[in-house]
Design a protein around this motif. Structure first.
Motif, mmCIF file in Angstrom:
data_model
loop_
_atom_site.group_PDB
_atom_site.id
_atom_site.type_symbol
_atom_site.label_atom_id
_atom_site.label_comp_id
_atom_site.label_asym_id
_atom_site.label_seq_id
_atom_site.Cartn_x
_atom_site.Cartn_y
_atom_site.Cartn_z
ATOM 1 N N MET A 70 -3.290 61.484 51.249
ATOM 2 C CA MET A 70 -3.939 61.080 50.003
ATOM 3 C C MET A 70 -3.267 59.846 49.425
ATOM 4 O O MET A 70 -3.928 58.915 48.945
ATOM 5 C CB MET A 70 -3.880 62.219 48.977
ATOM 6 C CG MET A 70 -4.883 63.317 49.195
ATOM 7 S SD MET A 70 -5.079 64.360 47.723
ATOM 8 C CE MET A 70 -3.521 65.232 47.704
ATOM 9 N N ILE A 71 -1.969 59.828 49.478
ATOM 10 C CA ILE A 71 -1.212 58.696 48.942
ATOM 11 C C ILE A 71 -1.542 57.421 49.713
ATOM 12 O O ILE A 71 -1.778 56.360 49.145
ATOM 13 C CB ILE A 71 0.296 58.985 49.013
ATOM 14 C CG1 ILE A 71 0.654 60.159 48.119
ATOM 15 C CG2 ILE A 71 1.102 57.761 48.636
ATOM 16 C CD1 ILE A 71 2.061 60.666 48.294
ATOM 17 N N LYS A 72 -1.566 57.535 51.030
ATOM 18 C CA LYS A 72 -1.825 56.357 51.857
ATOM 19 C C LYS A 72 -3.260 55.855 51.682
ATOM 20 O O LYS A 72 -3.504 54.644 51.652
ATOM 21 C CB LYS A 72 -1.544 56.693 53.324
ATOM 22 C CG LYS A 72 -0.080 56.997 53.597
ATOM 23 C CD LYS A 72 0.145 57.405 55.036
ATOM 24 C CE LYS A 72 1.614 57.734 55.283
ATOM 25 N NZ LYS A 72 1.861 58.157 56.693
ATOM 26 N N TYR A 73 -4.188 56.787 51.579
ATOM 27 C CA TYR A 73 -5.572 56.382 51.366
ATOM 28 C C TYR A 73 -5.721 55.668 50.024
ATOM 29 O O TYR A 73 -6.359 54.612 49.923
ATOM 30 C CB TYR A 73 -6.508 57.591 51.424
ATOM 31 C CG TYR A 73 -7.934 57.235 51.094
ATOM 32 C CD1 TYR A 73 -8.781 56.705 52.058
ATOM 33 C CD2 TYR A 73 -8.435 57.399 49.803
ATOM 34 C CE1 TYR A 73 -10.084 56.350 51.757
ATOM 35 C CE2 TYR A 73 -9.731 57.048 49.494
ATOM 36 C CZ TYR A 73 -10.549 56.524 50.479
ATOM 37 O OH TYR A 73 -11.832 56.165 50.155
ATOM 38 N N TYR A 74 -5.149 56.246 48.994
ATOM 39 C CA TYR A 74 -5.263 55.651 47.665
ATOM 40 C C TYR A 74 -4.630 54.263 47.628
ATOM 41 O O TYR A 74 -5.163 53.342 47.001
ATOM 42 C CB TYR A 74 -4.597 56.559 46.640
ATOM 43 C CG TYR A 74 -4.868 56.154 45.213
ATOM 44 C CD1 TYR A 74 -6.143 56.228 44.682
ATOM 45 C CD2 TYR A 74 -3.839 55.690 44.399
ATOM 46 C CE1 TYR A 74 -6.401 55.850 43.365
ATOM 47 C CE2 TYR A 74 -4.088 55.316 43.083
ATOM 48 C CZ TYR A 74 -5.368 55.394 42.575
ATOM 49 O OH TYR A 74 -5.619 55.020 41.290
ATOM 50 N N LYS B 62 -5.255 48.295 47.300
ATOM 51 C CA LYS B 62 -5.200 46.963 47.923
ATOM 52 C C LYS B 62 -6.576 46.322 47.937
ATOM 53 O O LYS B 62 -6.703 45.108 47.723
ATOM 54 C CB LYS B 62 -4.667 47.099 49.355
ATOM 55 C CG LYS B 62 -3.186 47.392 49.461
ATOM 56 C CD LYS B 62 -2.759 47.458 50.919
ATOM 57 C CE LYS B 62 -1.275 47.716 51.057
ATOM 58 N NZ LYS B 62 -0.869 47.797 52.488
ATOM 59 N N LEU B 63 -7.595 47.121 48.195
ATOM 60 C CA LEU B 63 -8.959 46.601 48.216
ATOM 61 C C LEU B 63 -9.347 46.041 46.853
ATOM 62 O O LEU B 63 -10.042 45.029 46.749
ATOM 63 C CB LEU B 63 -9.924 47.711 48.632
ATOM 64 C CG LEU B 63 -11.358 47.310 48.940
ATOM 65 C CD1 LEU B 63 -11.411 46.369 50.137
ATOM 66 C CD2 LEU B 63 -12.199 48.549 49.206
ATOM 67 N N LYS C 105 2.631 58.595 48.597
ATOM 68 C CA LYS C 105 1.614 57.853 47.869
ATOM 69 C C LYS C 105 0.266 58.458 48.152
ATOM 70 O O LYS C 105 0.068 59.007 49.197
ATOM 71 C CB LYS C 105 1.636 56.398 48.260
ATOM 72 C CG LYS C 105 0.643 55.574 47.494
ATOM 73 C CD LYS C 105 1.276 54.756 46.475
ATOM 74 C CE LYS C 105 0.231 54.142 45.640
ATOM 75 N NZ LYS C 105 0.594 53.751 44.374
ATOM 76 N N ILE C 106 -0.704 58.289 47.239
ATOM 77 C CA ILE C 106 -1.793 59.261 47.234
ATOM 78 C C ILE C 106 -3.193 58.735 47.471
ATOM 79 O O ILE C 106 -3.443 57.576 47.386
ATOM 80 C CB ILE C 106 -1.774 59.970 45.893
ATOM 81 C CG1 ILE C 106 -0.416 60.565 45.739
ATOM 82 C CG2 ILE C 106 -2.817 61.030 45.781
ATOM 83 C CD1 ILE C 106 -0.208 61.201 44.421
#
Length: 414
Positions: A363-367, A372-373, A406-407
């Motif tokens: 979740m952290i990495k996706y968020y 960044k987008l 990170k989430i």
């Protein structure tokens, strides 16, 4: 600003709360909390008072460890009745120089789902599949390019609102703000993704306590998902029934004694427990593994059938996650059923090296990828709190028992 994020994975067996910081594109875990669930069944809150007690315990432990209260969090919600639909949206570039910005990109993505999500549904994520400028040129990243028009093709992921409403209300009663919600398939993908998954079609299987989620991804895009109402608790039930012992003892035996290959089971390996009558009972590895293997074969045969129902495309990879995936020799059982394309996921973050944390970490990495987008910075702590957090009075020591984090979330204010 420091990128400090908190994620909450609410399971039927345990609640995982992770606080982590992104530094140089690396996830550093600051706190990893794991408490026993109460009032939760299949990811849904069935007893709000009990659930609040368990959640309070998790957040209290995080505060004790960090020295600051965690008041903002990303939350995983059940994947039941998850749906995805293909859409597109376009915007005119209104700036004088006609340079496409991150804001233009977000406007186009918002346009792609405008009036397309029913009142009973909640938008979880918008996954861009193609960017087109001026109706003719397909580009990978349109930001900073010059154009009059930007179009984006997307896959939008939605869930029923009742999948998340009770969880959000429960956290609000505890004065915890839900920044975003996520589903486990997306979180798992971002935890395990690599160059192979980014280019191929594959499946991710997360075996939870009460259910198993089977998801199909095509070049990183979630295309299908189904939840099987069978999880690791069925193995506990089988062991408890066969040996007439308490379920907690059955769970202990599963974690400490069971192997997934009967040829590797050792009759001399034993554990002493008490049966339901209070009498001592010695259970050996061979006997208890035989019971577990029977159920594991049933479960993963159902998974195999579900994968075939969800996609007709050739599968290049199958990744298996969840706490049960760490049973010794499970890879042998999986290879017998699925062949060489299957592998067990491997969580590598220091302080969270267990597949039971894959959703919270993912979740952290996706968020972070969504931030960044948008070209946006975010932290659960204010600048003043961050100064206090890094000060001499409340300095957090990152040990091997701390976590990298990170989430996930869906990145709109809707």
């Amino acid at each position: 600003m420091r990128k400090i994020i908190a994620s909450l994975d609410i399971g039927s067996s345990s609640i995982k709360l992770i606080v982590g910081e992104i530094q140089k594109n690396k996830l550093n875990v600051l706190a990893c909390i794991d408490v026993v669930s109460q009032g939760i069944k299949k990811g849904y809150i069935v007893n709000s008072e009990s659930a609040e007690l368990a959640l309070k315990e998790a957040f209290k432990k995080a505060e004790d460890l960090l020295g600051l209260p965690v008041k903002k969090v990303l939350v995983s919600v059940p994947s039941y009745n998850l749906e995805g639909f293909i859409s597109s949206g376009s915007v005119t570039i209104t700036s004088d120089d006609k340079v496409i910005t991150h804001n233009d990109l977000i406007r186009a993505m918002q346009a792609s789902v405008h009036n397309k999500v029913g009142e009973s549904k909640e938008l979880v994520s918008i996954l861009p599949t193609k960017f087109i400028i001026n109706d003719e040129e397909v580009v990978k990243s349109p930001v900073n390019m010059i154009a009059n028009k930007l179009t984006v093709n997307v896959v939008a992921v939605v869930i029923p609102k009742n999948n998340s409403s009770a969880i959000i209300k429960c956290l609000e009663k505890l004065d915890i703000k839900v920044i975003d919600v996520c589903v486990s398939p997306l979180a798992d993908y971002y935890e395990f993704k690599n160059s192979e998954t980014n280019q191929n079609v594959g499946a991710i299987v997360n075996v939870g306590y009460s259910n198993t989620t089977v998801s199909i991804f095509n070049k990183g895009i979630l295309t299908a998902c189904e939840v099987i109402d069978m999880g690791s608790s069925t193995i506990d039930n089988d062991i408890a029934y066969v040996f007439k012992i308490a379920k907690k003892d059955a769970s202990y035996l599963k974690e400490r004694l069971v192997v997934a290959d009967i040829h590797a089971a050792q009759p001399a390996e034993t554990i002493l427990v008490k049966d339901v009558n209070g009498e001592a009972l010695k259970i050996n590895q061979y006997d208890v593994s035989a019971v577990a293997i029977s159920r594991l074969n049933e479960l993963f045969n159902l998974v195999k059938k579900q994968i075939n129902l969800l996609t007709k495309k050739e599968i290049s990879y199958i990744i298996v996650s969840g706490g049960i995936s760490e049973i010794n020799y499970l890879d042998r059982l999986l290879e017998n059923l699925f062949g060489d394309d299957v592998k067990i996921g491997s969580v590598s973050e220091i302080g969270a090296r267990s597949n039971k944390y894959s959703v919270a970490l993912g979740m952290i990495k996706y968020y972070n990828s969504r931030l960044k987008l948008r070209n946006v910075e975010f932290s659960i702590f204010s600048l003043d709190e961050q100064e206090d957090f890094g000060g001499t009075h409340k300095r957090v020591n990152i040990s091997d028992n701390s976590l990298l984090g990170k989430i996930y979330g869906y990145f709109f204010d809707n």
